[in-house]
Design a protein around this motif. Sequence first.
Motif, PDB file in Angstrom:
ATOM      1  N   THR A  78     -16.494 -11.178  -4.106  1.00 42.43           N
ATOM      2  CA  THR A  78     -16.311 -10.810  -3.742  1.00 42.43           C
ATOM      3  C   THR A  78     -15.836  -9.453  -4.218  1.00 42.43           C
ATOM      4  N   THR A  79     -15.839  -8.481  -4.535  1.00 39.34           N
ATOM      5  CA  THR A  79     -15.473  -7.100  -5.335  1.00 39.34           C
ATOM      6  C   THR A  79     -14.165  -6.467  -3.571  1.00 39.34           C
ATOM      7  N   GLU A  80     -13.159  -6.464  -4.778  1.00 45.14           N
ATOM      8  CA  GLU A  80     -11.974  -5.645  -4.023  1.00 45.14           C
ATOM      9  C   GLU A  80     -11.875  -4.435  -4.897  1.00 45.14           C
ATOM     10  N   GLY A  81     -11.808  -3.546  -3.843  1.00 42.57           N
ATOM     11  CA  GLY A  81     -10.474  -1.920  -4.334  1.00 42.57           C
ATOM     12  C   GLY A  81     -11.671  -1.513  -5.501  1.00 42.57           C
ATOM     13  N   SER A  82     -10.477  -1.280  -6.874  1.00 45.10           N
ATOM     14  CA  SER A  82     -10.691  -1.119  -7.936  1.00 45.10           C
ATOM     15  C   SER A  82     -11.017  -2.142  -8.663  1.00 45.10           C
ATOM     16  N   GLY A  83     -10.480  -3.802  -8.477  1.00 43.65           N
ATOM     17  CA  GLY A  83     -10.404  -4.772  -9.373  1.00 43.65           C
ATOM     18  C   GLY A  83     -11.912  -4.686  -9.526  1.00 43.65           C
ATOM     19  N   GLU A  84     -12.154  -5.942 -10.553  1.00 38.15           N
ATOM     20  CA  GLU A  84     -13.732  -6.498 -10.909  1.00 38.15           C
ATOM     21  C   GLU A  84     -13.748  -8.009  -9.575  1.00 38.15           C
TER      22      GLU A  84
ATOM     23  N   LEU B 159      -4.710 -15.763  -6.867  1.00 36.90           N
ATOM     24  CA  LEU B 159      -4.011 -17.338  -7.824  1.00 36.90           C
ATOM     25  C   LEU B 159      -4.590 -16.950  -9.149  1.00 36.90           C
ATOM     26  N   SER B 160      -6.704 -16.523  -9.009  1.00 40.71           N
ATOM     27  CA  SER B 160      -6.716 -16.386 -10.248  1.00 40.71           C
ATOM     28  C   SER B 160      -6.782 -15.120 -11.224  1.00 40.71           C
ATOM     29  N   ARG B 161      -6.464 -14.099 -11.083  1.00 37.73           N
ATOM     30  CA  ARG B 161      -6.590 -12.428 -11.234  1.00 37.73           C
ATOM     31  C   ARG B 161      -5.529 -12.239 -11.098  1.00 37.73           C
ATOM     32  N   LYS B 162      -4.459 -12.239  -9.665  1.00 32.30           N
ATOM     33  CA  LYS B 162      -2.676 -11.540 -10.253  1.00 32.30           C
ATOM     34  C   LYS B 162      -1.888 -12.129 -11.388  1.00 32.30           C
ATOM     35  N   LEU B 168       3.919 -11.368  -5.973  1.00 35.98           N
ATOM     36  CA  LEU B 168       4.975 -11.329  -5.398  1.00 35.98           C
ATOM     37  C   LEU B 168       4.511  -9.310  -4.178  1.00 35.98           C
ATOM     38  N   ALA B 169       4.662  -8.750  -4.585  1.00 39.26           N
ATOM     39  CA  ALA B 169       4.097  -7.616  -3.850  1.00 39.26           C
ATOM     40  C   ALA B 169       3.409  -7.480  -3.234  1.00 39.26           C
ATOM     41  N   SER B 170       1.496  -8.475  -3.408  1.00 45.03           N
ATOM     42  CA  SER B 170       1.165  -9.224  -1.938  1.00 45.03           C
ATOM     43  C   SER B 170       1.622  -9.647  -1.229  1.00 45.03           C
ATOM     44  N   PHE B 171       2.933 -10.814  -2.078  1.00 45.05           N
ATOM     45  CA  PHE B 171       3.242 -11.817  -0.615  1.00 45.05           C
ATOM     46  C   PHE B 171       4.764 -10.670   0.319  1.00 45.05           C
ATOM     47  N   PHE B 172       4.971  -9.265  -0.221  1.00 47.98           N
ATOM     48  CA  PHE B 172       5.772  -9.099   0.388  1.00 47.98           C
ATOM     49  C   PHE B 172       4.988  -7.708   1.727  1.00 47.98           C
ATOM     50  N   THR B 173       3.881  -7.562   1.321  1.00 43.72           N
ATOM     51  CA  THR B 173       3.126  -6.765   2.098  1.00 43.72           C
ATOM     52  C   THR B 173       1.985  -7.525   2.766  1.00 43.72           C
ATOM     53  N   LEU B 234       6.634   0.674   0.268  1.00 45.11           N
ATOM     54  CA  LEU B 234       6.121   0.400   1.103  1.00 45.11           C
ATOM     55  C   LEU B 234       4.380   0.421  -0.150  1.00 45.11           C
ATOM     56  N   PRO B 235       4.424   2.106   0.300  1.00 46.60           N
ATOM     57  CA  PRO B 235       3.281   2.547  -0.551  1.00 46.60           C
ATOM     58  C   PRO B 235       3.356   1.926  -1.685  1.00 46.60           C
ATOM     59  N   ALA B 236       4.522   2.206  -2.612  1.00 47.09           N
ATOM     60  CA  ALA B 236       4.394   1.661  -4.065  1.00 47.09           C
ATOM     61  C   ALA B 236       3.858   0.775  -4.299  1.00 47.09           C
ATOM     62  N   LEU B 237       4.322  -0.468  -3.177  1.00 39.30           N
ATOM     63  CA  LEU B 237       4.738  -1.876  -3.051  1.00 39.30           C
ATOM     64  C   LEU B 237       2.480  -2.336  -2.991  1.00 39.30           C
ATOM     65  N   THR B 238       2.193  -1.723  -1.706  1.00 38.99           N
ATOM     66  CA  THR B 238       0.726  -1.837  -1.815  1.00 38.99           C
ATOM     67  C   THR B 238       0.131  -1.524  -2.691  1.00 38.99           C
ATOM     68  N   ARG B 239       0.204  -0.936  -2.916  1.00 38.58           N
ATOM     69  CA  ARG B 239      -0.474   0.152  -4.900  1.00 38.58           C
ATOM     70  C   ARG B 239      -0.648  -1.001  -6.150  1.00 38.58           C
ATOM     71  N   LEU B 240       0.505  -1.731  -6.034  1.00 39.98           N
ATOM     72  CA  LEU B 240       0.638  -2.375  -7.227  1.00 39.98           C
ATOM     73  C   LEU B 240      -0.198  -4.009  -6.977  1.00 39.98           C
ATOM     74  N   ALA B 241       0.052  -4.082  -5.122  1.00 41.58           N
ATOM     75  CA  ALA B 241      -0.412  -5.349  -5.216  1.00 41.58           C
ATOM     76  C   ALA B 241      -1.921  -5.805  -5.271  1.00 41.58           C
ATOM     77  N   GLU B 242      -2.455  -4.460  -4.743  1.00 39.85           N
ATOM     78  CA  GLU B 242      -4.083  -3.950  -4.493  1.00 39.85           C
ATOM     79  C   GLU B 242      -4.285  -3.772  -5.655  1.00 39.85           C
ATOM     80  N   GLU B 243      -3.975  -3.244  -7.392  1.00 37.62           N
ATOM     81  CA  GLU B 243      -4.656  -3.239  -8.236  1.00 37.62           C
ATOM     82  C   GLU B 243      -4.710  -4.388  -8.636  1.00 37.62           C
ATOM     83  N   GLU B 244      -5.637  -4.398  -9.119  1.00 37.22           N
ATOM     84  CA  GLU B 244      -5.879  -5.681  -9.775  1.00 37.22           C
ATOM     85  C   GLU B 244      -6.082  -5.869 -11.288  1.00 37.22           C
TER      86      GLU B 244
END
Lengths: 247, 247
Positions: A78-84, B159-162, B168-173, B234-244
């Motif tokens: 699975t590829t997600e967003g900018s991540g690997e 669990l394996s990449r973040k 925590l950001a993912s959990f909240f969003t 929320l936007p900042a939190l979402t960004r943080l959660a998604e940038e892996e």
Amino acid sequence: MADTLTGRRRSVLQETRCQTCSLSSLCLPLALEVDDMDQFDAIIRRRAPLKKGEALFRQDTPFSSVFAVRSGSLKQVTTEGSGEDQLTNFYLPSELVGLDGIDEQRYPGTVVALETTTVCEIPFDRLDHLAESMPELRGQLYRSMSKELRDDRRMMRLLSRKTADQRLASFFTSLSERFRRRGYSPYSFRLSMARADIGNYLGLAVETVSRILGRFQTQGLVAVSGREVNILDLPALTRLAEEEGAH
Amino acid sequence: MADTLTGRRRSVLQETRCQTCSLSSLCLPLALEVDDMDQFDAIIRRRAPLKKGEALFRQDTPFSSVFAVRSGSLKQVTTEGSGEDQLTNFYLPSELVGLDGIDEQRYPGTVVALETTTVCEIPFDRLDHLAESMPELRGQLYRSMSKELRDDRRMMRLLSRKTADQRLASFFTSLSERFRRRGYSPYSFRLSMARADIGNYLGLAVETVSRILGRFQTQGLVAVSGREVNILDLPALTRLAEEEGAH
DNA sequence: TTTCCTTCTTGATCGTGGTCATGGCCCCAT
DNA sequence: ATGGGGCCATGACCACGATCAAGAAGGAAA
């Protein structure tokens, strides 16, 4: 008429019928009577074998079928967003691929053959239609999904609580058990995936995988040569895999 | 006759029918016609509310039903061998609990109420029987399981990449989004789980959860007071959660 | 064969987050 | 009101595994 004959001859030659398939005791139609199995058989689409590296389907393409692995092996990525990439699963013969696409009607990952691989394509709408009148098939479908859920939970435990050594040990014991159930040697097998795949799957760097493999070797747990694996001390490996926590 | 009346009166008083349930647009019978919904309704068993800390069912007890959360929340905990517990899921209203027990006919974890919680018990054999004649119900059941599979894969990625912050950001969003879908404020809510539960779920030590919560606070991302949470950015939190990845 | 590129191994260093330890806080029971 | 106990926060230290770097081995194609 000629067509039918040709069709039948081809299918016999390729041993493509469920009733003659050596995996039938593990696969979806496992609980079916002869008549039902014929009906099931009729909706299966045979496919040309996938070559190593070829994709069975790609992430975000429309969901239409699930696939049963007939021979070979695959990985789901699975590829997600900018991540690997994240490698979320390896699939061996008799296992069902694509079940996680039902919900959103798109495949949530790309599935790629790790070696020459053949699969049976099962169009999902026709499968569901059959399931309506075959309680055993329905039950088997639930069980497949439920089992995958349980396996996922086990994987979460591995990723959040186990050390690198324990992860590798779990990986080997799990593979060993899966080969055993399929009638292959649980002690001696060939890995179809690269070290990088194993690392990605287990949440470890490639280097760590290499190092720990080396350590296992000196400890006499396994003998590894390239992708050829010999498990020398399965009990010890199992103990290591199951004792959790940091120490 | 008296029994029937009493029964009907009780069920109306407790608002226990699916048709009057505010969750019906999210829950299992979501796609059913009125008649079908009545049939579905008839197999549901109402239960006395669970008090905080009470178990809905325990690990390894025989599987018989799945449960839809009506109000409150629960956690699923698996204990394995000598190891410590692993928290594999939190369940909110409308979500389906127990699907991972179908395969082995035993519940693979203990499910415990995090607060006063009511659930609808759905005996699985009767559910399956209904599913035979209701394609929409069948579809919804597949979709529920399939969605849980996808969520699990997302969790594995976490669990394996973040990093801890991203977890925590993912959990909240994710919580925020789940509340939003249920008609609650996505910005302001109360956590029903302890820090230790969050840590266990996210694969982090309690201390780490505390520290990062503190950091989020000074960064102006959230305002946390005990279990009361206000999401400020929320936007900042979402960004943080998604940038892996690490950075 | 030779070449080229991918895959794998091994070493050195560094950083994230776990562990241990302490103290404060909040809630509940008496 | 006054303990008591679970829950939470913060600090000091350390280890596991990631990252960076280099080189060896394997495999496919010319």
